[in-house]
Design a protein around this motif. Sequence first.
Motif, PDB file in Angstrom:
ATOM      1  N   ASN A  44       0.509  -1.323   0.049  1.00  0.00           N
ATOM      2  CA  ASN A  44      -0.147  -0.049   0.272  1.00  0.00           C
ATOM      3  C   ASN A  44       0.828   1.223  -0.101  1.00  0.00           C
ATOM      4  N   ASN A  45       1.592   1.340   1.016  1.00  0.00           N
ATOM      5  CA  ASN A  45       3.133   2.015   1.215  1.00  0.00           C
ATOM      6  C   ASN A  45       3.908   2.247   1.434  1.00  0.00           C
ATOM      7  N   ILE A  46       4.928   1.965   1.125  1.00  0.00           N
ATOM      8  CA  ILE A  46       6.459   1.873   1.131  1.00  0.00           C
ATOM      9  C   ILE A  46       7.014   2.831   1.823  1.00  0.00           C
ATOM     10  N   MET A  47       6.516   4.094   2.342  1.00  0.00           N
ATOM     11  CA  MET A  47       6.394   4.830   3.141  1.00  0.00           C
ATOM     12  C   MET A  47       5.949   4.734   4.358  1.00  0.00           C
ATOM     13  N   THR A  48       5.335   4.273   4.726  1.00  0.00           N
ATOM     14  CA  THR A  48       4.863   4.018   6.344  1.00  0.00           C
ATOM     15  C   THR A  48       4.689   2.903   6.282  1.00  0.00           C
ATOM     16  N   TYR A  49       4.805   1.721   5.756  1.00  0.00           N
ATOM     17  CA  TYR A  49       4.276   0.190   6.494  1.00  0.00           C
ATOM     18  C   TYR A  49       5.100   0.030   7.463  1.00  0.00           C
ATOM     19  N   ARG A  50       6.223   1.080   7.818  1.00  0.00           N
ATOM     20  CA  ARG A  50       7.229   0.810   9.385  1.00  0.00           C
ATOM     21  C   ARG A  50       6.537   1.092  10.629  1.00  0.00           C
ATOM     22  N   ASP A  51       5.089   1.910  10.220  1.00  0.00           N
ATOM     23  CA  ASP A  51       4.618   2.245  11.425  1.00  0.00           C
ATOM     24  C   ASP A  51       4.043   1.672  12.093  1.00  0.00           C
ATOM     25  N   TYR A  52       3.477   0.491  11.536  1.00  0.00           N
ATOM     26  CA  TYR A  52       2.354  -0.447  12.100  1.00  0.00           C
ATOM     27  C   TYR A  52       2.763  -1.410  12.816  1.00  0.00           C
ATOM     28  N   GLY A  53       1.952  -1.196  14.109  1.00  0.00           N
ATOM     29  CA  GLY A  53       2.486  -2.170  15.087  1.00  0.00           C
ATOM     30  C   GLY A  53       0.945  -3.648  14.880  1.00  0.00           C
ATOM     31  N   HIS A  54       1.759  -5.100  15.626  1.00  0.00           N
ATOM     32  CA  HIS A  54       0.830  -6.679  15.202  1.00  0.00           C
ATOM     33  C   HIS A  54       0.747  -6.901  16.053  1.00  0.00           C
ATOM     34  N   VAL A  55       0.124  -7.864  15.910  1.00  0.00           N
ATOM     35  CA  VAL A  55      -0.372  -8.694  17.473  1.00  0.00           C
ATOM     36  C   VAL A  55       0.518  -9.773  17.343  1.00  0.00           C
ATOM     37  N   SER A  56       0.948  -9.926  18.726  1.00  0.00           N
ATOM     38  CA  SER A  56       1.672 -11.388  18.620  1.00  0.00           C
ATOM     39  C   SER A  56       0.952 -12.168  18.408  1.00  0.00           C
ATOM     40  N   ALA A  57       1.514 -13.220  17.806  1.00  0.00           N
ATOM     41  CA  ALA A  57       0.837 -14.530  18.282  1.00  0.00           C
ATOM     42  C   ALA A  57       1.396 -15.627  19.582  1.00  0.00           C
ATOM     43  N   ILE A  58       2.117 -14.939  19.913  1.00  0.00           N
ATOM     44  CA  ILE A  58       2.280 -15.696  21.044  1.00  0.00           C
ATOM     45  C   ILE A  58       1.798 -15.180  22.269  1.00  0.00           C
ATOM     46  N   THR A  59       1.922 -13.766  22.831  1.00  0.00           N
ATOM     47  CA  THR A  59       1.410 -13.594  23.490  1.00  0.00           C
ATOM     48  C   THR A  59       0.786 -12.779  22.908  1.00  0.00           C
ATOM     49  N   GLY A  60      -0.584 -12.175  22.551  1.00  0.00           N
ATOM     50  CA  GLY A  60      -1.864 -11.370  21.631  1.00  0.00           C
ATOM     51  C   GLY A  60      -1.183  -9.550  22.202  1.00  0.00           C
ATOM     52  N   THR A  61      -0.663  -9.538  22.753  1.00  0.00           N
ATOM     53  CA  THR A  61       0.092  -8.519  22.382  1.00  0.00           C
ATOM     54  C   THR A  61       0.055  -6.814  22.097  1.00  0.00           C
ATOM     55  N   LYS A  62      -0.699  -6.090  21.168  1.00  0.00           N
ATOM     56  CA  LYS A  62      -0.637  -5.489  19.875  1.00  0.00           C
ATOM     57  C   LYS A  62       0.584  -4.414  20.573  1.00  0.00           C
ATOM     58  N   ALA A  63       1.902  -4.467  19.508  1.00  0.00           N
ATOM     59  CA  ALA A  63       3.109  -3.551  20.053  1.00  0.00           C
ATOM     60  C   ALA A  63       2.263  -2.384  19.377  1.00  0.00           C
ATOM     61  N   PRO A  64       2.705  -1.498  20.370  1.00  0.00           N
ATOM     62  CA  PRO A  64       2.617   0.390  20.589  1.00  0.00           C
ATOM     63  C   PRO A  64       3.717   0.673  19.275  1.00  0.00           C
ATOM     64  N   SER A  65       2.558   1.409  18.226  1.00  0.00           N
ATOM     65  CA  SER A  65       3.265   3.102  17.131  1.00  0.00           C
ATOM     66  C   SER A  65       4.310   3.568  18.031  1.00  0.00           C
ATOM     67  N   HIS A  66       5.346   3.463  16.317  1.00  0.00           N
ATOM     68  CA  HIS A  66       6.841   4.448  17.481  1.00  0.00           C
ATOM     69  C   HIS A  66       5.206   5.299  17.589  1.00  0.00           C
ATOM     70  N   HIS A  67       7.218   6.605  18.187  1.00  0.00           N
ATOM     71  CA  HIS A  67       6.196   7.725  18.647  1.00  0.00           C
ATOM     72  C   HIS A  67       6.123   8.536  17.481  1.00  0.00           C
ATOM     73  N   THR A  68       7.057   8.061  16.434  1.00  0.00           N
ATOM     74  CA  THR A  68       7.260   9.253  15.278  1.00  0.00           C
ATOM     75  C   THR A  68       7.405   8.316  13.702  1.00  0.00           C
ATOM     76  N   PRO A  69       6.637   9.028  13.002  1.00  0.00           N
ATOM     77  CA  PRO A  69       6.989   7.862  11.828  1.00  0.00           C
ATOM     78  C   PRO A  69       7.864   7.526  10.897  1.00  0.00           C
ATOM     79  N   TRP A  70       7.963   6.953  10.745  1.00  0.00           N
ATOM     80  CA  TRP A  70       9.596   5.813  10.094  1.00  0.00           C
ATOM     81  C   TRP A  70      10.115   7.030   9.680  1.00  0.00           C
ATOM     82  N   LYS A  71       9.710   7.557   8.042  1.00  0.00           N
ATOM     83  CA  LYS A  71      10.238   8.401   7.306  1.00  0.00           C
ATOM     84  C   LYS A  71      10.831  10.057   7.785  1.00  0.00           C
ATOM     85  N   GLU A  72      10.314  10.267   9.621  1.00  0.00           N
ATOM     86  CA  GLU A  72      10.716  12.091   9.906  1.00  0.00           C
ATOM     87  C   GLU A  72      11.541  11.545  11.265  1.00  0.00           C
TER      88      GLU A  72
END
Length: 85
Positions: A44-72
Amino acid sequence: EGDHEGISYQGAYIKELMDETDCPTFEVTKSNQILFDWLQHKENNIMTYRDYGHVSAITGTKAPSHHTPWKECLDDSIEDYLRDV
Protein backbone atom coordinates in the motif's frame (compact mmCIF):
# COMPACT_ATOMS: atom_id res chain seq x y z
CA GLU A 1 5.44 -18.54 -6.53
CA GLY A 2 4.01 -15.44 -4.86
CA ASP A 3 4.73 -13.86 -1.52
CA HIS A 4 1.63 -15.30 0.16
CA GLU A 5 2.53 -18.80 -0.98
CA GLY A 6 6.08 -18.34 0.30
CA ILE A 7 4.84 -17.18 3.71
CA SER A 8 2.40 -20.10 3.90
CA TYR A 9 5.12 -22.56 2.90
CA GLN A 10 7.47 -21.26 5.60
CA GLY A 11 4.63 -21.38 8.13
CA ALA A 12 3.89 -25.00 7.26
CA TYR A 13 7.58 -25.83 7.69
CA ILE A 14 7.67 -24.15 11.12
CA LYS A 15 4.55 -26.10 12.13
CA GLU A 16 6.22 -29.33 11.00
CA LEU A 17 9.31 -28.51 13.07
CA MET A 18 7.19 -27.71 16.14
CA ASP A 19 5.34 -31.03 15.76
CA GLU A 20 8.62 -32.94 15.69
CA THR A 21 10.36 -31.21 18.59
CA ASP A 22 9.67 -30.25 22.17
CA CYS A 23 9.95 -26.53 21.42
CA PRO A 24 7.08 -24.34 22.62
CA THR A 25 4.33 -24.00 20.04
CA PHE A 26 2.30 -21.06 18.80
CA GLU A 27 -0.42 -20.57 16.23
CA VAL A 28 1.42 -20.41 12.94
CA THR A 29 -1.68 -19.13 11.14
CA LYS A 30 -1.58 -16.02 13.34
CA SER A 31 2.08 -15.53 12.54
CA ASN A 32 1.35 -15.94 8.84
CA GLN A 33 -1.43 -13.34 9.12
CA ILE A 34 0.98 -10.84 10.67
CA LEU A 35 3.27 -11.29 7.67
CA PHE A 36 0.34 -11.03 5.23
CA ASP A 37 -0.72 -7.76 6.90
CA TRP A 38 2.85 -6.45 6.87
CA LEU A 39 3.13 -7.30 3.18
CA GLN A 40 -0.16 -5.53 2.40
CA HIS A 41 0.95 -2.43 4.31
CA LYS A 42 4.21 -2.48 2.36
CA GLU A 43 2.40 -2.83 -0.96
CA ASN A 44 0.00 0.00 0.00
CA ASN A 45 2.75 2.46 0.89
CA ILE A 46 6.47 1.72 0.96
CA MET A 47 7.08 4.81 3.10
CA THR A 48 4.58 4.06 5.90
CA TYR A 49 4.50 0.27 6.33
CA ARG A 50 7.00 0.49 9.20
CA ASP A 51 4.60 2.68 11.18
CA TYR A 52 2.19 -0.15 12.01
CA GLY A 53 2.17 -2.22 15.18
CA HIS A 54 1.12 -5.87 15.01
CA VAL A 55 -0.43 -8.29 17.47
CA SER A 56 1.99 -10.95 18.72
CA ALA A 57 1.07 -14.48 17.67
CA ILE A 58 2.50 -15.69 20.98
CA THR A 59 1.31 -13.19 23.60
CA GLY A 60 -1.63 -11.55 21.84
CA THR A 61 -0.20 -8.15 22.78
CA LYS A 62 -0.33 -5.42 20.15
CA ALA A 63 2.95 -3.62 19.67
CA PRO A 64 2.58 0.13 20.09
CA SER A 65 3.18 2.40 17.15
CA HIS A 66 6.44 4.30 17.28
CA HIS A 67 6.09 7.87 18.55
CA THR A 68 7.39 9.29 15.26
CA PRO A 69 6.56 8.21 11.71
CA TRP A 70 9.46 6.19 10.30
CA LYS A 71 10.33 8.62 7.52
CA GLU A 72 10.57 11.50 10.03
CA CYS A 73 12.50 9.65 12.72
CA LEU A 74 16.15 10.63 12.48
CA ASP A 75 17.19 9.50 15.96
CA ASP A 76 17.84 5.77 15.93
CA SER A 77 19.18 5.54 19.47
CA ILE A 78 17.73 3.00 21.89
CA GLU A 79 16.89 5.83 24.27
CA ASP A 80 14.69 7.52 21.66
CA TYR A 81 13.09 4.26 20.59
CA LEU A 82 12.13 3.40 24.17
CA ARG A 83 11.24 6.99 25.11
CA ASP A 84 7.51 6.29 25.59
CA VAL A 85 7.78 2.78 27.04
